[in-house]
Write a protein that holds these residues in place. Structure first.
Motif, mmCIF file in Angstrom:
data_model
loop_
_atom_site.group_PDB
_atom_site.id
_atom_site.type_symbol
_atom_site.label_atom_id
_atom_site.label_comp_id
_atom_site.label_asym_id
_atom_site.label_seq_id
_atom_site.Cartn_x
_atom_site.Cartn_y
_atom_site.Cartn_z
ATOM 1 N N ALA A 117 0.786 -1.337 0.131
ATOM 2 C CA ALA A 117 0.074 -0.016 0.224
ATOM 3 C C ALA A 117 0.914 1.299 0.189
ATOM 4 N N MET A 118 0.736 1.968 -1.096
ATOM 5 C CA MET A 118 1.738 3.101 -1.204
ATOM 6 C C MET A 118 0.548 4.402 -1.389
ATOM 7 N N VAL A 119 1.435 5.478 -0.964
ATOM 8 C CA VAL A 119 0.649 6.984 -1.254
ATOM 9 C C VAL A 119 1.400 7.799 -2.202
ATOM 10 N N ASP A 120 0.655 8.386 -3.133
ATOM 11 C CA ASP A 120 1.593 9.131 -4.423
ATOM 12 C C ASP A 120 2.477 10.331 -3.723
ATOM 13 N N PHE A 121 3.392 10.253 -2.786
ATOM 14 C CA PHE A 121 4.243 11.365 -2.512
ATOM 15 C C PHE A 121 5.458 11.643 -3.342
ATOM 16 N N ASN A 122 5.117 12.401 -4.269
ATOM 17 C CA ASN A 122 5.997 12.338 -5.620
ATOM 18 C C ASN A 122 7.247 13.327 -5.756
ATOM 19 N N PHE A 123 7.333 14.337 -4.848
ATOM 20 C CA PHE A 123 8.441 15.184 -4.873
ATOM 21 C C PHE A 123 9.613 14.470 -4.478
ATOM 22 N N SER A 124 9.712 13.670 -3.794
ATOM 23 C CA SER A 124 10.862 13.080 -3.307
ATOM 24 C C SER A 124 11.354 11.883 -4.531
ATOM 25 N N GLU A 125 10.600 11.953 -5.613
ATOM 26 C CA GLU A 125 11.259 11.331 -6.620
ATOM 27 C C GLU A 125 11.759 11.918 -7.895
ATOM 28 N N VAL A 126 11.524 13.508 -7.477
ATOM 29 C CA VAL A 126 12.259 14.385 -8.483
ATOM 30 C C VAL A 126 14.023 13.947 -8.489
ATOM 31 N N LEU A 127 14.511 13.982 -9.583
ATOM 32 C CA LEU A 127 15.951 13.625 -9.475
ATOM 33 C C LEU A 127 16.875 14.490 -8.679
ATOM 34 N N ALA A 128 16.410 15.896 -8.850
ATOM 35 C CA ALA A 128 17.079 17.130 -8.459
ATOM 36 C C ALA A 128 16.993 16.918 -6.850
ATOM 37 N N TRP A 129 15.848 16.447 -6.396
ATOM 38 C CA TRP A 129 15.508 16.487 -4.974
ATOM 39 C C TRP A 129 16.291 15.427 -4.384
ATOM 40 N N ALA A 302 5.566 4.152 -9.281
ATOM 41 C CA ALA A 302 4.944 3.017 -9.805
ATOM 42 C C ALA A 302 5.882 1.776 -9.886
ATOM 43 N N ALA A 303 7.124 1.995 -10.076
ATOM 44 C CA ALA A 303 8.075 0.869 -10.130
ATOM 45 C C ALA A 303 8.255 0.363 -8.707
ATOM 46 N N ALA A 304 8.379 1.503 -7.688
ATOM 47 C CA ALA A 304 8.724 0.849 -6.506
ATOM 48 C C ALA A 304 7.139 -0.050 -5.833
ATOM 49 N N PHE A 305 5.909 0.310 -6.086
ATOM 50 C CA PHE A 305 5.036 0.053 -5.884
ATOM 51 C C PHE A 305 4.817 -1.548 -6.572
ATOM 52 N N LEU A 306 5.303 -1.688 -7.830
ATOM 53 C CA LEU A 306 5.309 -3.050 -8.550
ATOM 54 C C LEU A 306 6.451 -3.824 -7.937
ATOM 55 N N ASP A 307 7.497 -3.258 -7.400
ATOM 56 C CA ASP A 307 8.694 -3.994 -6.635
ATOM 57 C C ASP A 307 7.713 -4.807 -5.304
ATOM 58 N N GLY A 308 7.069 -3.882 -4.509
ATOM 59 C CA GLY A 308 6.278 -4.153 -3.547
ATOM 60 C C GLY A 308 5.289 -5.399 -3.705
ATOM 61 N N VAL A 309 4.444 -5.267 -4.734
ATOM 62 C CA VAL A 309 3.767 -6.124 -5.185
ATOM 63 C C VAL A 309 4.313 -7.497 -5.488
ATOM 64 N N GLU A 310 5.558 -7.580 -6.300
ATOM 65 C CA GLU A 310 5.878 -8.719 -6.544
ATOM 66 C C GLU A 310 6.714 -9.690 -5.218
ATOM 67 N N LEU A 311 7.179 -8.594 -4.454
ATOM 68 C CA LEU A 311 7.835 -9.548 -3.147
ATOM 69 C C LEU A 311 7.105 -9.534 -2.015
ATOM 70 N N GLY A 312 5.857 -8.995 -2.209
ATOM 71 C CA GLY A 312 4.916 -8.989 -1.206
ATOM 72 C C GLY A 312 5.263 -7.965 0.115
ATOM 73 N N GLN A 313 5.884 -6.997 -0.234
ATOM 74 C CA GLN A 313 6.457 -6.168 0.731
ATOM 75 C C GLN A 313 5.641 -4.739 0.624
ATOM 76 N N VAL A 314 5.812 -4.097 1.924
ATOM 77 C CA VAL A 314 5.309 -2.721 2.075
ATOM 78 C C VAL A 314 6.476 -1.768 1.142
ATOM 79 N N THR A 315 6.213 -0.639 0.971
ATOM 80 C CA THR A 315 6.970 0.442 0.228
ATOM 81 C C THR A 315 7.293 1.532 0.878
ATOM 82 N N SER A 316 8.470 2.225 0.304
ATOM 83 C CA SER A 316 8.967 3.350 1.189
ATOM 84 C C SER A 316 8.037 4.475 1.483
#
Length: 353
Positions: A117-129, A302-316
């Motif tokens: 289960a993930m929340v779309d907090f996306n500023f931390s995924e901007v590469l400059a950030w 989205a990629a981190a979410f799919l990582d979690g789905v594949e591994l059955g884990q929570v995400t960052s």
């Protein structure tokens, strides 16, 4: 192959759809909206096989494995909880809910289900950030003394004086839910836990019910101070500026464009140098989407979410983080209503669950 259904025809179709389509591990198989005919038309134009005029039909469809939500905060808990009850991972929007009760219920549902289960907090995924975060963690400016955030834009809802969740604080939005939710997440990501704050909220002078402006002073557990000034009623506004002042230097992230995600310039200055040095960061994914700077950072979530789905884990960016932001939003509104400084800490999370 993870089969994803998206609830929401605006942000869901314009941002989540292309972001998820960048990952070959998934396929967007369904779209749900409030108007069945319009949703069918939009789904057809976007080559999405199924369309629904009701979110329950999408969530409960056997061909949908995971659910991505882009709806109003008040509706999101019902969708997320039902999906999790069915064992389907959830990619949710910020803020999680219109209030703490909804956010807590979502978090409990995620813990009970054991699904990603993930929340779309996306500023931390901007590469400059990301680069800025790495520099701060490496001690590029020494111990942080204080941080200043100034964010001045004019969003569509304010410009058109629309009475919707983006302008009305009672619906979980207004300037707090729509914008400051991002700020609370990224400020704790950069600087650590917020332990106290005072808040002043206001609206348009001739229509104060439209919540457009926030001024927040805060303290971090580290001892650093922070100030946040945010207005979504700033015609030709100065954009989004973060300034980090440390004992040994200064770091800034500045975006004076109208794009919320694209355009941040990173600069660092360290004693004894008397000038700031630009740090160039190139996002190759972003270059492929010139019309919308949100897609590249969301694609990484989205990629981190799919990582979690594949591994059955929570995400960052889990629901626990979403609940933490909801706690801070609640505290900010109470600080405004009470007109005084309030203190808290991450330990409050233990009492919320």
């Amino acid at each position: 192959m993870v089969r994803i259904g998206i609830v929401g025809c605006n942000y869901g179709r314009l941002v989540l759809l292309p972001a998820f389509r960048l990952d070959p591990r998934c396929e967007v198989v369904a779209l749900a909206g409030r108007d069945a005919a319009r949703t069918a038309e939009l789904a057809g134009a976007a080559n999405i096989p199924r369309a629904f005029g009701n979110w329950k039909q999408l969530v409960e469809h056997p061909d949908v494995d995971s659910v991505a939500i882009a709806t109003t905060p008040s509706l999101q808990p019902s969708i997320a909880i039902r999906a999790l009850e069915l064992g389907k991972p959830v990619f949710a929007e910020k803020p999680m809910a219109a209030d703490l009760v909804g956010a807590e219920a979502m978090t409990r549902a995620a813990e009970t289900s054991g699904r990603t289960a993930m929340v779309d907090f996306n500023f931390s995924e901007v590469l400059a950030w990301r680069k800025a975060k790495a520099l701060l963690d490496q001690g590029a400016i020494g111990r942080l003394r204080h941080v200043e955030v100034n964010w001045n834009v004019e969003n569509y809802s304010t410009r058109m004086r629309l009475k919707n969740w983006k302008t009305l604080g009672a619906d979980g939005g207004g300037v707090l839910g729509n914008f400051v939710s991002h700020c609370f997440h990224y400020l704790e990501w950069f600087c650590g836990p917020i332990v106290g704050m005072s808040t002043r909220l206001s609206g348009l002078p001739d229509e104060p019910a439209l919540e457009t402006t926030a001024g927040i002073s805060m303290m971090f557990r580290s001892g650093a101070a922070g100030n946040l000034a945010m207005s979504c009623a700033s015609y030709l506004g100065s954009g989004h500026r973060l300034e980090f002042y440390g004992e040994d230097g200064t770091l800034t992230l500045v975006n004076d464009t109208a794009d919320y995600m694209r355009g941040f310039a990173l600069n660092v200055g360290r004693r004894p140098a008397g000038v700031m040095t630009p740090i160039e960061v190139v996002d190759e994914v972003d270059l492929a989407f010139p019309s919308d700077g949100r897609i590249a950072p969301v694609s990484r979530l989205a990629a981190a979410f799919l990582d979690g789905v594949e591994l059955g884990q929570v995400t960052s960016a889990s629901f626990v983080q979403g609940l933490r932001v909801q706690v801070l939003l609640d505290m900010a509104r109470r600080a405004n209503d009470l007109g005084r400084w309030l203190e808290t800490g991450p330990e409050i999370m233990e009492r919320r669950l």
